[in-house]
Design a protein around this motif. Structure first.
Motif, mmCIF file in Angstrom:
data_model
loop_
_atom_site.group_PDB
_atom_site.id
_atom_site.type_symbol
_atom_site.label_atom_id
_atom_site.label_comp_id
_atom_site.label_asym_id
_atom_site.label_seq_id
_atom_site.Cartn_x
_atom_site.Cartn_y
_atom_site.Cartn_z
ATOM 1 N N LEU A 287 0.831 -1.205 0.000
ATOM 2 C CA LEU A 287 0.000 0.000 0.000
ATOM 3 C C LEU A 287 0.865 1.255 0.000
ATOM 4 C CD1 LEU A 287 -2.723 -1.054 2.609
ATOM 5 C CD2 LEU A 287 -2.806 -1.285 0.111
ATOM 6 N N ALA A 288 2.025 1.160 0.657
ATOM 7 C CA ALA A 288 2.932 2.308 0.709
ATOM 8 C C ALA A 288 3.773 2.424 -0.547
ATOM 9 C CB ALA A 288 3.845 2.186 1.929
ATOM 10 N N ALA A 289 4.040 1.310 -1.199
ATOM 11 C CA ALA A 289 4.925 1.304 -2.375
ATOM 12 C C ALA A 289 4.304 0.416 -3.450
ATOM 13 C CB ALA A 289 6.308 0.803 -1.982
ATOM 14 N N PRO A 290 3.225 0.874 -4.094
ATOM 15 C CA PRO A 290 2.451 -0.001 -4.984
ATOM 16 C C PRO A 290 3.150 -0.389 -6.277
ATOM 17 C CG PRO A 290 1.609 2.247 -5.046
ATOM 18 C CD PRO A 290 2.612 2.202 -3.940
ATOM 19 N N ARG A 291 4.231 0.298 -6.647
ATOM 20 C CA ARG A 291 4.912 -0.028 -7.906
ATOM 21 C C ARG A 291 6.233 -0.758 -7.685
ATOM 22 N NH1 ARG A 291 5.314 5.569 -10.991
ATOM 23 N NH2 ARG A 291 6.396 6.029 -9.029
ATOM 24 N N VAL A 292 6.430 -1.258 -6.493
ATOM 25 C CA VAL A 292 7.721 -1.843 -6.125
ATOM 26 C C VAL A 292 7.738 -3.345 -6.373
ATOM 27 C CG1 VAL A 292 9.077 -2.472 -4.087
ATOM 28 C CG2 VAL A 292 8.487 -0.090 -4.511
ATOM 29 N N GLN A 293 8.881 -3.824 -6.871
ATOM 30 C CA GLN A 293 9.144 -5.248 -6.987
ATOM 31 C C GLN A 293 10.198 -5.641 -5.958
ATOM 32 O OE1 GLN A 293 9.385 -6.728 -11.200
ATOM 33 N NE2 GLN A 293 9.253 -4.537 -11.687
ATOM 34 N N ARG A 294 10.106 -6.861 -5.474
ATOM 35 C CA ARG A 294 10.997 -7.346 -4.415
ATOM 36 C C ARG A 294 11.835 -8.496 -4.948
ATOM 37 N NH1 ARG A 294 8.938 -11.133 0.420
ATOM 38 N NH2 ARG A 294 10.750 -11.064 1.815
ATOM 39 N N LEU A 295 13.122 -8.476 -4.666
ATOM 40 C CA LEU A 295 14.001 -9.549 -5.075
ATOM 41 C C LEU A 295 15.130 -9.719 -4.071
ATOM 42 C CD1 LEU A 295 16.398 -8.255 -7.829
ATOM 43 C CD2 LEU A 295 14.452 -6.878 -7.144
ATOM 44 N N SER A 296 15.793 -10.858 -4.161
ATOM 45 C CA SER A 296 16.935 -11.152 -3.301
ATOM 46 C C SER A 296 18.170 -11.354 -4.162
ATOM 47 C CB SER A 296 16.674 -12.408 -2.462
ATOM 48 O OG SER A 296 15.581 -12.215 -1.592
ATOM 49 N N LEU A 297 19.276 -10.757 -3.723
ATOM 50 C CA LEU A 297 20.538 -10.851 -4.450
ATOM 51 C C LEU A 297 21.657 -11.123 -3.459
ATOM 52 C CD1 LEU A 297 20.188 -7.636 -6.660
ATOM 53 C CD2 LEU A 297 19.775 -9.976 -7.410
ATOM 54 N N THR A 298 22.763 -11.635 -3.969
ATOM 55 C CA THR A 298 23.983 -11.750 -3.169
ATOM 56 C C THR A 298 25.048 -10.879 -3.822
ATOM 57 O OG1 THR A 298 23.440 -13.993 -2.469
ATOM 58 C CG2 THR A 298 25.730 -13.296 -2.250
ATOM 59 N N LEU A 299 25.464 -9.852 -3.098
ATOM 60 C CA LEU A 299 26.463 -8.913 -3.604
ATOM 61 C C LEU A 299 27.645 -8.892 -2.639
ATOM 62 C CD1 LEU A 299 24.028 -5.993 -4.517
ATOM 63 C CD2 LEU A 299 24.999 -7.684 -6.079
ATOM 64 N N ALA A 300 28.833 -9.138 -3.164
ATOM 65 C CA ALA A 300 30.049 -9.173 -2.333
ATOM 66 C C ALA A 300 29.859 -10.107 -1.147
ATOM 67 C CB ALA A 300 30.407 -7.768 -1.865
ATOM 68 N N ASP A 301 29.280 -11.284 -1.420
ATOM 69 C CA ASP A 301 29.057 -12.329 -0.404
ATOM 70 C C ASP A 301 28.069 -11.913 0.681
ATOM 71 O OD1 ASP A 301 30.877 -14.057 -1.664
ATOM 72 O OD2 ASP A 301 32.570 -13.118 -0.613
ATOM 73 N N THR A 302 27.288 -10.873 0.431
ATOM 74 C CA THR A 302 26.306 -10.416 1.408
ATOM 75 C C THR A 302 24.910 -10.514 0.800
ATOM 76 O OG1 THR A 302 27.877 -8.879 2.391
ATOM 77 C CG2 THR A 302 25.545 -8.493 2.846
ATOM 78 N N ALA A 303 23.982 -11.129 1.524
ATOM 79 C CA ALA A 303 22.595 -11.230 1.058
ATOM 80 C C ALA A 303 21.942 -9.853 1.103
ATOM 81 C CB ALA A 303 21.815 -12.216 1.913
ATOM 82 N N GLN A 304 21.370 -9.455 0.008
ATOM 83 C CA GLN A 304 20.694 -8.164 -0.091
ATOM 84 C C GLN A 304 19.218 -8.402 -0.413
ATOM 85 O OE1 GLN A 304 22.079 -5.088 0.266
ATOM 86 N NE2 GLN A 304 24.235 -5.647 0.396
ATOM 87 N N HIS A 305 18.362 -7.750 0.339
ATOM 88 C CA HIS A 305 16.924 -7.790 0.099
ATOM 89 C C HIS A 305 16.558 -6.459 -0.550
ATOM 90 C CE1 HIS A 305 16.485 -11.360 2.745
ATOM 91 N NE2 HIS A 305 17.554 -10.818 3.313
ATOM 92 N N VAL A 306 16.124 -6.533 -1.797
ATOM 93 C CA VAL A 306 16.043 -5.327 -2.619
ATOM 94 C C VAL A 306 14.603 -5.015 -2.997
ATOM 95 C CG1 VAL A 306 16.774 -4.271 -4.792
ATOM 96 C CG2 VAL A 306 18.360 -5.748 -3.533
ATOM 97 N N LEU A 307 14.252 -3.740 -2.926
ATOM 98 C CA LEU A 307 13.003 -3.222 -3.461
ATOM 99 C C LEU A 307 13.362 -2.260 -4.583
ATOM 100 C CD1 LEU A 307 11.006 -2.377 -0.187
ATOM 101 C CD2 LEU A 307 11.098 -4.546 -1.439
ATOM 102 N N VAL A 308 12.678 -2.401 -5.736
ATOM 103 C CA VAL A 308 12.975 -1.565 -6.895
ATOM 104 C C VAL A 308 11.683 -1.054 -7.517
ATOM 105 C CG1 VAL A 308 14.048 -1.448 -9.176
ATOM 106 C CG2 VAL A 308 15.078 -2.866 -7.408
ATOM 107 N N ASP A 309 11.621 0.248 -7.751
ATOM 108 C CA ASP A 309 10.555 0.850 -8.542
ATOM 109 C C ASP A 309 11.161 1.205 -9.897
ATOM 110 O OD1 ASP A 309 8.716 2.549 -9.792
ATOM 111 O OD2 ASP A 309 7.961 3.328 -7.898
#
Length: 373
Positions: A287-309
């Motif tokens: 509801l706060a971010a209706p155009r956002v997609q969510r994905l998980s990545l590993t960058l520099a051996d660190t798990a990143q939880h990403v939201l992208v509009d």
């Protein structure tokens, strides 16, 4: 396969759905017992094996029993591929299916139809739910719209085999079907991120719209709305974590090239990304971010939880160190700030369940709110 086989399986399915509480009224039980679901699956279906999908042709051992199991059966992959097109496996995403019967009959019951109601169905799919509507109301009272001509054609064959001949329309269902308006009831068997206003305009004042409100973070809920004389629709979420494929015009855009997650501003996060694993919290976040997609990545051996509009280029990347979360954000707005603020307000109000949320739709906006303390 014999007529007796399918009749017995229909009886067993109806009994199971009634015992599970999905089938609650006698008219819909009679429809489930009468309408042969397998006629809508003559082209076969796909079953998942690991990450891939394999076709199950009609007539193969176990095919008929699967037709009457309470499960969704994928009938199309990648927008055009049907079971007859594949001789091995396919890794693409499903685009059409026969929804699990318990959800179909729950929605039809929640629609609260009465004799003489004119119904518009958005998303014909295999035609099974259309057939149930025809059995309950009669062909002349049912109009079903499907964007995919091939899907609609196969549904027409299945419906004809059952003796049902409703009005089938090949068009963008988000525009409804004004030629048959006004309708007493509108039901959508696809998810929508924003409920189209033509559905409201084509529904009689006092009529009902039943649709699944979805988001690109993949949390969705069924909403039942009543149309007012002023051109608005109001109602509540019904709860139950209903999930449908999104209407194709409202699918998220391709991610394309991702932002540089080493840029932006970093701060300690007030809430961690693991909160989004909870269905209710994720719906609130949408509801706060209706155009956002969510994905998980590993960058520099660190798990990143990403939201992208993708549309405006805003992003947030969260990572965890011990018990603490850190967020780095970039773009024109601070995405995680907006999500945190919304979730914290919801938590401060006691984290009310989604079936207490109210929905208001006007020509200008779609608003979903929860009761405040």
């Amino acid at each position: 396969m014999t007529v007796m086989d399918s009749a017995a399986l229909r009886q067993a399915l109806a009994a199971q759905l009634a015992e599970d509480g999905a089938l609650r009224t006698e008219p819909w039980r009679a429809a489930v017992e009468a309408v042969p679901r397998h006629e809508f699956l003559r082209g076969g279906f796909f079953r998942r094996f690991g990450d891939a999908w394999r076709p199950v042709p009609a007539g193969r051992e176990g095919w008929l029993e699967h037709c009457y199991a309470d499960e969704s059966l994928v009938t199309q992959i990648a927008g055009s591929i049907v079971p007859a097109d594949i001789r091995g496996e396919i890794l693409r995403e499903p685009t059409s299916s026969s929804t699990l019967p318990s959800l179909v009959v729950r929605m039809l019951d929640d629609l609260r139809v009465e004799d003489g109601d004119r119904v518009l169905e958005i998303g014909t799919g295999t035609g099974y739910s259309t057939g149930l509507l025809c059995h309950r109301l009669g062909d002349d009272w049912v109009t079903s719209v499907e964007v995919d001509a091939g899907v609609s054609g196969r549904a027409s064959v299945g419906l004809g085999a059952c003796g049902y001949f409703p009005e089938l329309v090949v068009a963008d269902g988000l525009a409804g079907h004004k030629d048959g308006a006004p309708y007493d009831r509108v039901i959508a068997t696809c998810g929508v991120r924003e409920l189209p206003h033509p559905w409201i305009e084509q529904t009689k004042p006092g009529g009902t719209i039943l649709a699944t409100l979805c988001g690109w973070m993949h949390a969705s809920e069924l909403a039942r709305l009543t149309v007012g004389h002023d051109g608005t629709a109001r109602g509540r979420l019904l709860g139950g974590r209903v999930s449908f494929m999104l209407a194709r015009p409202q699918l998220p855009p391709p991610l394309g090239m991702l932002p540089d997650f080493d840029s932006g501003d970093e701060r300690p996060a007030r809430l961690g990304a693991d909160l989004l694993d909870d269905w209710d919290a994720r719906f609130v976040a949408q509801l706060a971010a209706p155009r956002v997609q969510r994905l998980s990545l590993t960058l520099a051996d660190t798990a990143q939880h990403v939201l992208v509009d993708v549309e405006d280029g805003a992003w947030a990347a969260l990572s965890r160190g011990g018990e603490r979360w850190t967020v780095r954000q970039g773009g024109p707005v601070q995405l995680w700030d907006a999500v945190e603020d919304h979730l914290l307000r919801w938590q401060a109000d006691g984290s009310p369940a989604l079936d207490r949320f109210e929905v208001t739709i006007t020509p200008e906006e779609q608003r979903v709110t929860w009761p405040q303390v």
